[in-house]
Each structure stands twice: as structure tokens, then as C-alpha cells.
Design a protein around this motif. Structure first.
Motif, PDB file in Angstrom:
ATOM      1  N   TYR A   1     -34.295 -38.364  -6.689  1.00  0.00           N
ATOM      2  CA  TYR A   1     -34.861 -37.639  -5.401  1.00  0.00           C
ATOM      3  C   TYR A   1     -33.554 -37.499  -4.452  1.00  0.00           C
ATOM      4  CZ  TYR A   1     -38.055 -36.276  -1.723  1.00  0.00           C
ATOM      5  OH  TYR A   1     -38.429 -35.302  -0.854  1.00  0.00           O
ATOM      6  N   ASN A   2     -33.409 -36.450  -4.090  1.00  0.00           N
ATOM      7  CA  ASN A   2     -32.338 -36.192  -3.118  1.00  0.00           C
ATOM      8  C   ASN A   2     -32.712 -36.388  -1.810  1.00  0.00           C
ATOM      9  OD1 ASN A   2     -31.076 -33.275  -1.438  1.00  0.00           O
ATOM     10  ND2 ASN A   2     -29.820 -35.012  -1.827  1.00  0.00           N
ATOM     11  N   ILE A   3     -32.061 -37.657  -0.973  1.00  0.00           N
ATOM     12  CA  ILE A   3     -32.849 -37.923   0.405  1.00  0.00           C
ATOM     13  C   ILE A   3     -31.729 -37.484   1.345  1.00  0.00           C
ATOM     14  CG2 ILE A   3     -33.910 -40.083  -0.666  1.00  0.00           C
ATOM     15  CD1 ILE A   3     -31.268 -41.571   0.238  1.00  0.00           C
ATOM     16  N   TYR A   4     -30.737 -36.756   1.005  1.00  0.00           N
ATOM     17  CA  TYR A   4     -29.744 -36.102   2.175  1.00  0.00           C
ATOM     18  C   TYR A   4     -28.813 -35.359   1.414  1.00  0.00           C
ATOM     19  CZ  TYR A   4     -26.315 -35.678   5.738  1.00  0.00           C
ATOM     20  OH  TYR A   4     -25.425 -35.202   6.927  1.00  0.00           O
ATOM     21  N   LYS A   5     -28.746 -34.214   2.149  1.00  0.00           N
ATOM     22  CA  LYS A   5     -27.657 -33.067   1.838  1.00  0.00           C
ATOM     23  C   LYS A   5     -27.192 -32.066   2.975  1.00  0.00           C
ATOM     24  CE  LYS A   5     -31.350 -30.195  -0.197  1.00  0.00           C
ATOM     25  NZ  LYS A   5     -31.822 -29.623  -1.580  1.00  0.00           N
ATOM     26  N   ASP A   6     -26.040 -31.951   3.093  1.00  0.00           N
ATOM     27  CA  ASP A   6     -25.451 -31.098   4.137  1.00  0.00           C
ATOM     28  C   ASP A   6     -24.525 -30.045   3.303  1.00  0.00           C
ATOM     29  OD1 ASP A   6     -23.918 -29.807   6.124  1.00  0.00           O
ATOM     30  OD2 ASP A   6     -23.758 -31.737   7.441  1.00  0.00           O
ATOM     31  N   TYR A   7     -24.944 -28.935   3.368  1.00  0.00           N
ATOM     32  CA  TYR A   7     -24.055 -27.900   2.649  1.00  0.00           C
ATOM     33  C   TYR A   7     -22.596 -27.395   3.216  1.00  0.00           C
ATOM     34  CZ  TYR A   7     -28.298 -26.922  -0.379  1.00  0.00           C
ATOM     35  OH  TYR A   7     -29.201 -27.035  -1.009  1.00  0.00           O
ATOM     36  N   CYS A   8     -22.698 -27.598   4.545  1.00  0.00           N
ATOM     37  CA  CYS A   8     -21.504 -27.236   5.398  1.00  0.00           C
ATOM     38  C   CYS A   8     -20.482 -28.492   5.045  1.00  0.00           C
ATOM     39  CB  CYS A   8     -21.560 -27.352   6.803  1.00  0.00           C
ATOM     40  SG  CYS A   8     -22.957 -25.845   7.340  1.00  0.00           S
ATOM     41  N   SER A   9     -20.871 -29.525   5.138  1.00  0.00           N
ATOM     42  CA  SER A   9     -19.905 -30.893   4.967  1.00  0.00           C
ATOM     43  C   SER A   9     -19.750 -31.022   3.491  1.00  0.00           C
ATOM     44  CB  SER A   9     -20.146 -31.863   5.771  1.00  0.00           C
ATOM     45  OG  SER A   9     -21.287 -32.467   5.348  1.00  0.00           O
ATOM     46  N   GLN A  10     -20.633 -30.727   2.348  1.00  0.00           N
ATOM     47  CA  GLN A  10     -20.507 -30.760   1.114  1.00  0.00           C
ATOM     48  C   GLN A  10     -20.730 -32.211   0.970  1.00  0.00           C
ATOM     49  OE1 GLN A  10     -19.964 -28.109  -2.049  1.00  0.00           O
ATOM     50  NE2 GLN A  10     -21.502 -27.608  -0.132  1.00  0.00           N
ATOM     51  N   THR A  11     -21.931 -32.798   1.575  1.00  0.00           N
ATOM     52  CA  THR A  11     -22.281 -34.250   1.567  1.00  0.00           C
ATOM     53  C   THR A  11     -23.674 -34.201   0.795  1.00  0.00           C
ATOM     54  OG1 THR A  11     -21.008 -34.684   3.438  1.00  0.00           O
ATOM     55  CG2 THR A  11     -22.434 -36.245   2.775  1.00  0.00           C
ATOM     56  N   ILE A  12     -23.921 -35.281   0.072  1.00  0.00           N
ATOM     57  CA  ILE A  12     -25.074 -35.274  -0.696  1.00  0.00           C
ATOM     58  C   ILE A  12     -25.507 -36.515  -1.144  1.00  0.00           C
ATOM     59  CG2 ILE A  12     -24.149 -34.532  -3.098  1.00  0.00           C
ATOM     60  CD1 ILE A  12     -26.662 -33.387  -3.630  1.00  0.00           C
ATOM     61  N   VAL A  13     -26.749 -37.281  -1.053  1.00  0.00           N
ATOM     62  CA  VAL A  13     -26.999 -38.400  -1.634  1.00  0.00           C
ATOM     63  C   VAL A  13     -28.175 -38.412  -1.909  1.00  0.00           C
ATOM     64  CG1 VAL A  13     -27.687 -40.774  -0.579  1.00  0.00           C
ATOM     65  CG2 VAL A  13     -25.880 -39.555   0.329  1.00  0.00           C
ATOM     66  N   SER A  14     -28.604 -39.105  -3.228  1.00  0.00           N
ATOM     67  CA  SER A  14     -29.713 -39.210  -4.012  1.00  0.00           C
ATOM     68  C   SER A  14     -30.042 -40.666  -4.468  1.00  0.00           C
ATOM     69  CB  SER A  14     -29.743 -38.251  -5.319  1.00  0.00           C
ATOM     70  OG  SER A  14     -29.510 -36.948  -4.672  1.00  0.00           O
ATOM     71  N   THR A  15     -31.199 -40.992  -4.839  1.00  0.00           N
ATOM     72  CA  THR A  15     -31.929 -42.248  -5.413  1.00  0.00           C
ATOM     73  C   THR A  15     -32.755 -42.012  -6.447  1.00  0.00           C
ATOM     74  OG1 THR A  15     -32.575 -44.338  -4.861  1.00  0.00           O
ATOM     75  CG2 THR A  15     -33.674 -42.541  -3.675  1.00  0.00           C
ATOM     76  N   GLY A  16     -32.936 -42.975  -6.981  1.00  0.00           N
ATOM     77  CA  GLY A  16     -33.920 -42.685  -8.316  1.00  0.00           C
ATOM     78  C   GLY A  16     -33.955 -44.090  -9.392  1.00  0.00           C
ATOM     79  N   PHE A  17     -34.694 -43.594 -10.553  1.00  0.00           N
ATOM     80  CA  PHE A  17     -34.650 -44.960 -11.576  1.00  0.00           C
ATOM     81  C   PHE A  17     -34.897 -44.301 -12.905  1.00  0.00           C
ATOM     82  CE2 PHE A  17     -39.233 -43.395 -11.002  1.00  0.00           C
ATOM     83  CZ  PHE A  17     -39.912 -43.642 -12.157  1.00  0.00           C
TER      84      PHE A  17
END
Length: 323
Positions: free
Chosen positions: A153-169
Motif C-alpha cells: 500500500y502506497n502511503i505517500y507520494k509526491d510527483y513533483c519531488s519524485q518521492t514515494i513511500v509504501s508499506t506492506g507484507f
């Protein structure tokens, strides 16, 4: 932990933004009207492709999030080093793993097929381990691998700064062959946090931290891992050069394998005397990505620490076909 012959410069801490209400519509996705020039975005990555109007395969499977199309997927620690993006893809993988002489020498090969399917803009199903082992080592024979599958599951993304954080199992289902050192215990949970960041015009950093927690610790060991990837895009050629590092740390020992060595990413041997052990491996490779839907890569990996356990070296080849 003391690590010899290694300079690890890729581990990172990604700052996590707030998470809103449980409804995924509250996940903070910044559109391109925001002003941020710290990480220029390529024209291919400038649009947000996953919308409610996007066509779905079989009415269920959404397109990949192509808003981060300048990134490439990591290659070493292939079962657990998870790409943070929401993707729909199939990924054939070939691994040639050379085993140290202290464990009988020889090698083992794995032929596998990973799959990922985006269900929404942020939620995807991931199937990260399966396949068949071919062995030229006396400790194991040919046989099927266990099957790992779960959710990301993607919990944060910023297309401008090209930053992305996801978590899962993922959950490792012990369906593999015992003679291939698979099929042990009652399954294994893997919990992970993964993130990516574009650096400048052509550099990309991806890191994953996770914990492997077997249901039966009498026959399988507990461990954590930290994997990092740094790549450089070579202009508009479609080629990338990359380096990766993987740190494995064992939290507990077990009772089902008599030698004090463990199996890194492909095996959980359930060995005695491994609690507190650390191994760091490093890999170097090249990927060719002519468009957003295709990746072809090769990586060579060796242990950086004096402790090697089951790895002398490893060659990994992958092909990604992405929707």
C-alpha cells in the motif's frame, strides 16, 4: 556490527508524511501545480496516470503508476527488496547462485516468475517468490520453491519531488520441496517499509527495510534486512548503471539445520547458532529500459563481509513487462 571491505553509502532515512483517514483518497498526492524544482521530473513522469477512468484488465487490474517512470526496479535480494511503486507487471527471473566450498561448493539455479497487480492507485497484490531450483550441491536437490504473496500500500507520494513511500507484507506459504530446502514450518510473515527518491536529474535511490517472522520458530529463524539501491540514468539511451547493498541480521536461531549458517533471501534453513550474525552483500549491474513498460537487467553480487554463509557469488537476470 563490524563490516569489512565495504563502503556503504546508499542507506537512507525517508521522512514519512502524515497519513489521513483510512480512506485511501486522503493519501497525500501532490499534483504538478505545486512548485518544487529540487528534483526535475521527466516528461514521461509528468502525468498522474492512475485515475478512475483508466481502463482495467478484466475489470479489476489497474495500470501501473507511471508517474515515477524514470525509476528502475532493484535486482538483488529479489524476494524481499520491494519496489515502492504501485505496479502491474510480470517479471521472469533467473538466478545462478554459487555456494562456498565449505558447504560443498557447486551452485544452484532458480527460475521464477514474479507478478504484481495494481487494484487501485495505492493498493497492489504482490507475488514475490515461486519457481524451481536446479542444484549441483550435495546439501540440496532439484525442487520447487515456496510461494510468497501479499499486499503493498502506497502511503505517500509526491510527483513533483519524485518521492514515494509504501508499506506492506507477504506471507511465505510452505509449498516447496523439502529436498530443495523449502517447505519448512507453518509459513513466514514478511513486514516491510520501502521508499524511493529521485536525486537531481538522473540519480535514483530506493531502500527497503523488513522483518521476516516465521510462524514456527522451532524450525525457522527470525531476521531483519535492509536493502538499498542507487542508480544513474545514462541520458536518453535507456541504460542505467546501478549498485546495491543488502544487510541481513538474524534475531534468533532455530533447531532444524545443524550448521551455523543461514540462507539469506532464498532460504530459511532454521539453523543453530546464528542469532546476532550479520552478512552484507553488494551488487553491481546494468539495466536497459527503452520505454516505461519494459526493463531488462543483469546484476552480479558478492558478500562484502567475511561471513558468507551460503553465498560465494550470484548472477541475477530479470525481464519486466509492465502494464
Amino acid at each position: 556490527m563490524t563490516v569489512t571491505r565495504v563502503q556503504l553509502t546508499v542507506f537512507m532515512l525517508l521522512t514519512m508524511a502524515r497519513i489521513g483517514a483510512a480512506d485511501e483518497s486522503t493519501v497525500p498526492v501532490f499534483n504538478l501545480t505545486s512548485i518544487n524544482t529540487t528534483a526535475p521530473v521527466s516528461p514521461e513522469s509528468s502525468a498522474v496516470p492512475l485515475t478512475s477512468g483508466s481502463p482495467k484488465l478484466f475489470g479489476l487490474i489497474a495500470q501501473s503508476d507511471h508517474g515515477f517512470s524514470d525509476f528502475i526496479s532493484p535486482m538483488t535480494n529479489p524476494v524481499y527488496f520491494e519496489d515502492p511503486r504501485t505496479l502491474t507487471e510480470v517479471r521472469p527471473i533467473f538466478v545462478n547462485h554459487t555456494i562456498p566450498n565449505a558447504l560443498g561448493g557447486g551452485s544452484a539455479q532458480l527460475i521464477a516468475m514474479q507478478a504484481r497487480a495494481a487494484l487501485t492507485e495505492n493498493l497492489s497484490i504482490i507475488a514475490t517468490k515461486d519457481g524451481f531450483f536446479f542444484s549441483q550441491n550435495g546439501l540440496m536437490s532439484d525442487g520447487f520453491a515456496d510461494v510468497n504473496a501479499g499486499l503493498k500500500y502506497n502511503i505517500y507520494k509526491d510527483y513533483c519531488s519524485q518521492t514515494i513511500v509504501s508499506t506492506g507484507f507477504t506471507y511465505g506459504i510452505p509449498l516447496g520441496s523439502h529436498q530443495a530446502l523449502q517447505g519448512k514450518g507453518n509459513g513466514e510473515f514478511n513486514l516491510f517499509l520501502t521508499g524511493g527518491q529521485q536525486l537531481g536529474d538522473n540519480w535514483h535511490l530506493v531502500s527497503t527495510f523488513g522483518a521476516r517472522l516465521p510462524a514456527n520458530t522451532d524450525v525457522q529463524t527470525q531476521s531483519t534486512y535492509l536493502s538499498s539501491h542507487l542508480d544513474r540514468k545514462l541520458g536518453n539511451s535507456g541504460f542505467y548503471l546501478f549498485t546495491e547493498a543488502n544487510w541481513y541480521h538474524w534475531l534468533s536461531s532455530s533447531n532444524s539445520f545443524a550448521a551455523p549458517v543461514e540462507g539469506l533471501d532464498l532460504f530459511n534453513l532454521g539453523s543453530v547458532g546464528v542469532a546476532g550474525n550479520d552478512i552484507v552483500t553488494g551488487g553491481y549491474g546494468v539495466k536497459y529500459k527503452p520505454n516505461k513498460n519494459l526493463e531488462l537487467g543483469v546484476a552480479y553480487e558478492i558478500p562484502y563481509t567475511d561471513r558468507r554463509d551460503i553465498i560465494q557469488n550470484r548472477l541475477t537476470v530479470d525481464l519486466i513487462l509492465r502494464y
